[in-house]
Enzyme design. Structure first.
Site, PDB file in Angstrom:
ATOM      1  N   GLY A  20      17.340 -12.476  27.720  1.00 41.28           N
ATOM      2  CA  GLY A  20      17.696 -11.525  27.074  1.00 41.28           C
ATOM      3  C   GLY A  20      17.698 -10.213  28.028  1.00 41.28           C
ATOM      4  O   GLY A  20      16.737 -10.060  28.873  1.00 41.28           O
ATOM      5  N   GLN A  54      16.665  -1.617  30.464  1.00 42.49           N
ATOM      6  CA  GLN A  54      16.106  -2.111  31.335  1.00 42.49           C
ATOM      7  C   GLN A  54      16.548  -2.229  32.771  1.00 42.49           C
ATOM      8  O   GLN A  54      16.125  -2.394  33.743  1.00 42.49           O
ATOM      9  CB  GLN A  54      15.782  -3.685  31.021  1.00 42.49           C
ATOM     10  CG  GLN A  54      14.893  -3.738  30.116  1.00 42.49           C
ATOM     11  CD  GLN A  54      14.525  -5.492  30.001  1.00 42.49           C
ATOM     12  OE1 GLN A  54      15.463  -5.902  29.092  1.00 42.49           O
ATOM     13  NE2 GLN A  54      13.671  -6.019  30.321  1.00 42.49           N
ATOM     14  N   CYS A 113       9.081 -11.086  29.582  1.00 44.11           N
ATOM     15  CA  CYS A 113      10.312  -9.974  29.545  1.00 44.11           C
ATOM     16  C   CYS A 113      10.549  -9.813  30.981  1.00 44.11           C
ATOM     17  O   CYS A 113       9.583  -9.862  32.023  1.00 44.11           O
ATOM     18  CB  CYS A 113       9.608  -8.724  29.031  1.00 44.11           C
ATOM     19  SG  CYS A 113      10.529  -7.430  29.058  1.00 44.11           S
ATOM     20  N   LEU A 114      11.726  -9.537  31.307  1.00 43.04           N
ATOM     21  CA  LEU A 114      11.949  -9.450  32.744  1.00 43.04           C
ATOM     22  C   LEU A 114      11.335  -8.201  33.539  1.00 43.04           C
ATOM     23  O   LEU A 114      11.408  -8.000  34.577  1.00 43.04           O
ATOM     24  CB  LEU A 114      13.722  -9.550  32.949  1.00 43.04           C
ATOM     25  CG  LEU A 114      14.346 -10.757  32.480  1.00 43.04           C
ATOM     26  CD1 LEU A 114      15.764 -10.379  33.007  1.00 43.04           C
ATOM     27  CD2 LEU A 114      13.972 -11.783  33.514  1.00 43.04           C
ATOM     28  N   HIS A 124      12.793  -8.803  19.930  1.00 41.97           N
ATOM     29  CA  HIS A 124      12.543  -8.235  21.526  1.00 41.97           C
ATOM     30  C   HIS A 124      13.614  -7.455  21.965  1.00 41.97           C
ATOM     31  O   HIS A 124      12.880  -6.382  22.157  1.00 41.97           O
ATOM     32  CB  HIS A 124      12.140  -9.618  22.490  1.00 41.97           C
ATOM     33  CG  HIS A 124      11.798  -9.438  23.814  1.00 41.97           C
ATOM     34  ND1 HIS A 124      10.668  -9.519  24.300  1.00 41.97           N
ATOM     35  CD2 HIS A 124      12.395  -8.611  24.886  1.00 41.97           C
ATOM     36  CE1 HIS A 124      10.407  -9.070  25.514  1.00 41.97           C
ATOM     37  NE2 HIS A 124      11.506  -8.371  25.894  1.00 41.97           N
ATOM     38  N   GLU A 125      14.861  -7.619  22.195  1.00 45.63           N
ATOM     39  CA  GLU A 125      15.617  -6.826  22.792  1.00 45.63           C
ATOM     40  C   GLU A 125      15.790  -5.570  21.794  1.00 45.63           C
ATOM     41  O   GLU A 125      16.101  -4.362  22.411  1.00 45.63           O
ATOM     42  CB  GLU A 125      16.904  -7.483  22.943  1.00 45.63           C
ATOM     43  CG  GLU A 125      16.875  -8.596  24.042  1.00 45.63           C
ATOM     44  CD  GLU A 125      16.101  -8.523  25.362  1.00 45.63           C
ATOM     45  OE1 GLU A 125      16.268  -7.309  25.750  1.00 45.63           O
ATOM     46  OE2 GLU A 125      15.619  -9.406  25.750  1.00 45.63           O
ATOM     47  N   HIS A 152      13.247  -2.773  22.691  1.00 46.21           N
ATOM     48  CA  HIS A 152      13.384  -2.096  24.054  1.00 46.21           C
ATOM     49  C   HIS A 152      14.225  -0.972  23.495  1.00 46.21           C
ATOM     50  O   HIS A 152      14.180   0.181  24.099  1.00 46.21           O
ATOM     51  CB  HIS A 152      14.358  -2.961  24.827  1.00 46.21           C
ATOM     52  CG  HIS A 152      13.358  -3.937  25.749  1.00 46.21           C
ATOM     53  ND1 HIS A 152      12.484  -3.375  26.611  1.00 46.21           N
ATOM     54  CD2 HIS A 152      13.480  -5.081  25.875  1.00 46.21           C
ATOM     55  CE1 HIS A 152      11.854  -4.455  27.302  1.00 46.21           C
ATOM     56  NE2 HIS A 152      12.304  -5.426  26.986  1.00 46.21           N
TER      57      HIS A 152
HETATM   58 NI    NI Z   1      12.238  -7.604  27.525  1.00 46.12          NI
END
Ligand code: NI
Length: 160
Positions: free
Chosen positions: A46, A51, A90-91, A132-133, A136
């Protein structure tokens, strides 16, 4: 399409709340395409617009199954059920993984990239990724809610 730079841990933008999308225009479609390409480049499940430095309520998820990438615009989690501990990364926090508590199931509504309002009932990894997203979009990152003592650094190794 282009791969965009992913904002990393410590970048203040990750703490900011994203704004509702008002119009689905060409500019947004380009952002979505770039987000999907960027997520795939880094093998992510995701990626949220924040991000890549854009404070819009948009995220993309790809579980690498037959559904392909799913685009969530202005998502709202309307119901959650259950709770379990899951491993998460997480990226924006490369090579760091930890356990967090997430609902087992969620019902979410969102607008897709064609402008249709959709509803999805998700469980397991999809439910986890949506939570999770969605965090963000509210300026929250998984590192803020990890279960103490579960953080691991996993460095990728070169294959020989
Ligand atoms: Ni993330």
């Amino acid at each position: 399409m282009a791969i965009r730079k992913i904002r990393q841990a410590g970048d203040e933008i990750l703490k900011k709340k994203s704004r509702e999308v008002e119009t689905i225009d060409d500019r947004l479609q380009i952002l979505i395409d770039d987000m999907i390409e960027t997520m795939h480049e880094y093998n992510g499940v995701g990626l949220a617009a924040v991000q890549v430095g854009i404070l819009k309520r948009v995220f993309v998820i790809d579980l690498y199954d037959d559904k392909g990438p799913i685009v969530f615009i202005n998502p709202v989690i309307i119901k959650t059920k259950g709770e379990h501990e899951v491993e998460e990364g997480c990226l924006s926090f490369p090579n760091q993984f930890a356990k967090v508590k997430r609902p087992e199931e969620v019902v979410a509504e969102y607008t897709d990239r064609t402008g249709k309002r959709m509803r999805v009932k998700a469980k397991d990894l999809l439910a986890q990724a949506i939570c999770h997203e969605n965090d963000h979009l509210n300026g929250e990152v998984f590192m803020d809610k990890i279960i103490p003592g579960t953080l691991e650094y996993i460095e990728p190794e070169e294959t020989k």
